[in-house]
Design an enzyme around this catalytic site. Sequence first.
Site, PDB file in Angstrom:
ATOM      1  N   ARG A   1       0.832  -1.140   0.021  1.00 26.69           N
ATOM      2  CA  ARG A   1       0.015  -0.162  -0.043  1.00 26.69           C
ATOM      3  C   ARG A   1       0.881   1.261   0.146  1.00 26.69           C
ATOM      4  O   ARG A   1       1.779   1.411   0.897  1.00 26.69           O
ATOM      5  CB  ARG A   1      -0.821   0.003   1.358  1.00 26.69           C
ATOM      6  CG  ARG A   1      -2.190  -0.931   1.052  1.00 26.69           C
ATOM      7  CD  ARG A   1      -2.830  -0.600   2.315  1.00 26.69           C
ATOM      8  NE  ARG A   1      -3.297   0.701   2.758  1.00 26.69           N
ATOM      9  CZ  ARG A   1      -3.523   0.994   3.773  1.00 26.69           C
ATOM     10  NH1 ARG A   1      -3.701   0.100   4.846  1.00 26.69           N
ATOM     11  NH2 ARG A   1      -4.001   2.330   4.112  1.00 26.69           N
TER      12      ARG A   1
ATOM     13  N   ALA B   1       0.066   4.031   1.210  1.00 31.74           N
ATOM     14  CA  ALA B   1       0.297   4.832   2.283  1.00 31.74           C
ATOM     15  C   ALA B   1       1.334   4.602   3.329  1.00 31.74           C
ATOM     16  O   ALA B   1       1.664   5.169   4.330  1.00 31.74           O
ATOM     17  CB  ALA B   1      -1.265   4.709   3.179  1.00 31.74           C
ATOM     18  N   LYS B   2       1.509   3.219   3.268  1.00 33.12           N
ATOM     19  CA  LYS B   2       2.605   2.476   4.114  1.00 33.12           C
ATOM     20  C   LYS B   2       3.906   2.082   3.610  1.00 33.12           C
ATOM     21  O   LYS B   2       4.801   2.007   4.121  1.00 33.12           O
ATOM     22  CB  LYS B   2       2.140   1.094   4.600  1.00 33.12           C
ATOM     23  CG  LYS B   2       0.859   1.451   5.462  1.00 33.12           C
ATOM     24  CD  LYS B   2       0.309  -0.051   6.003  1.00 33.12           C
ATOM     25  CE  LYS B   2      -0.597   0.200   6.943  1.00 33.12           C
ATOM     26  NZ  LYS B   2      -1.241  -0.840   7.372  1.00 33.12           N
ATOM     27  N   ARG B   3       3.969   2.290   2.204  1.00 40.99           N
ATOM     28  CA  ARG B   3       5.284   2.109   1.255  1.00 40.99           C
ATOM     29  C   ARG B   3       6.335   2.887   1.925  1.00 40.99           C
ATOM     30  O   ARG B   3       6.152   4.136   1.851  1.00 40.99           O
ATOM     31  CB  ARG B   3       4.915   1.930  -0.120  1.00 40.99           C
ATOM     32  CG  ARG B   3       5.863   1.441  -0.769  1.00 40.99           C
ATOM     33  CD  ARG B   3       5.178   0.900  -2.072  1.00 40.99           C
ATOM     34  NE  ARG B   3       6.134   0.832  -3.233  1.00 40.99           N
ATOM     35  CZ  ARG B   3       6.470   1.620  -4.169  1.00 40.99           C
ATOM     36  NH1 ARG B   3       5.926   2.869  -4.098  1.00 40.99           N
ATOM     37  NH2 ARG B   3       7.483   1.546  -5.032  1.00 40.99           N
TER      38      ARG B   3
END
Length: 276
Positions: A237, A239-241
């Site tokens: 994702r 958002a988390k990468r």
Amino acid sequence: MIVTRFAPSPTGRLHLGHAYSAIRAHDLARGGGGQFLLRIEDIDGTRSRAEHVATIMADLTWLGLTWDGPVVFQSARLALYQTALDRLREEGLLYPCFCTRAEIAEAMSAPHGPVSVYPGTCRGADPRARMGEPHCWRLDMAAAIARTGTLAWTDRGETIVAVPEQQGDVVLARKDAPASYHLAVTVDDAAQGITDVVRGRDLFEATHVHRLLQALLDLPTPRYHHHDLLTGPDGERLAKRHGAPTLAALRESGVDGVVLADELRRGQLPNGAFRT
Ligand SMILES: [Zn+2]
């Protein structure tokens, strides 16, 4: 009238995934002459930062999104969550939990096989001697479901039967915060008259709990639209990468936000991102 919201936590900078979610919620409202609201989910006082709030507003404006009415801050609404919590407690649906993270982890790896939810250690225990110690408040899930019976919601036009029991006795008030995400979101969506909740598929499971809380608190159930998530080429994702550019970084590097928003609407994703 359609009323949607974008509800980020000001604990970091927004990524393309957030932009996609905000655009979908914004466009659903604007397409029907409705309202798009901005709510800042800052009940986590230790991780929330005022500077991130300013950045979120600048990011949305850069994307060409406008919101209606004043921005709502969850940190200013703690009394509302307390009222809801008191009601559930008086109805015998909550119990205090004194377990530490380590104790819960140990109980969940017990020999009878791993369980993925809180095992209910403190349910039914007499808490009177321990109330001075740090504790959270958990929902007695079995008692709650016995009260409401089977529930359902509409998700992108499809009927979904709620199975909140798969989440176990969820936390409704944290040791370090007077409400949990589940409680605050449910109370606020009702208080703000949200008709349509547009958010990422990563929050689909939470909706089982939100639907239950709506029933317990006599609140209306909005329509839900859980959308795809944006991921990088490695499937992780955005958002988390690690290293995925923030909206602020794109904005500061001179990218045209309105053009970027239109690309996202057309399914054209920059930086090798794609939808899953
Ligand atoms: Zn416990």
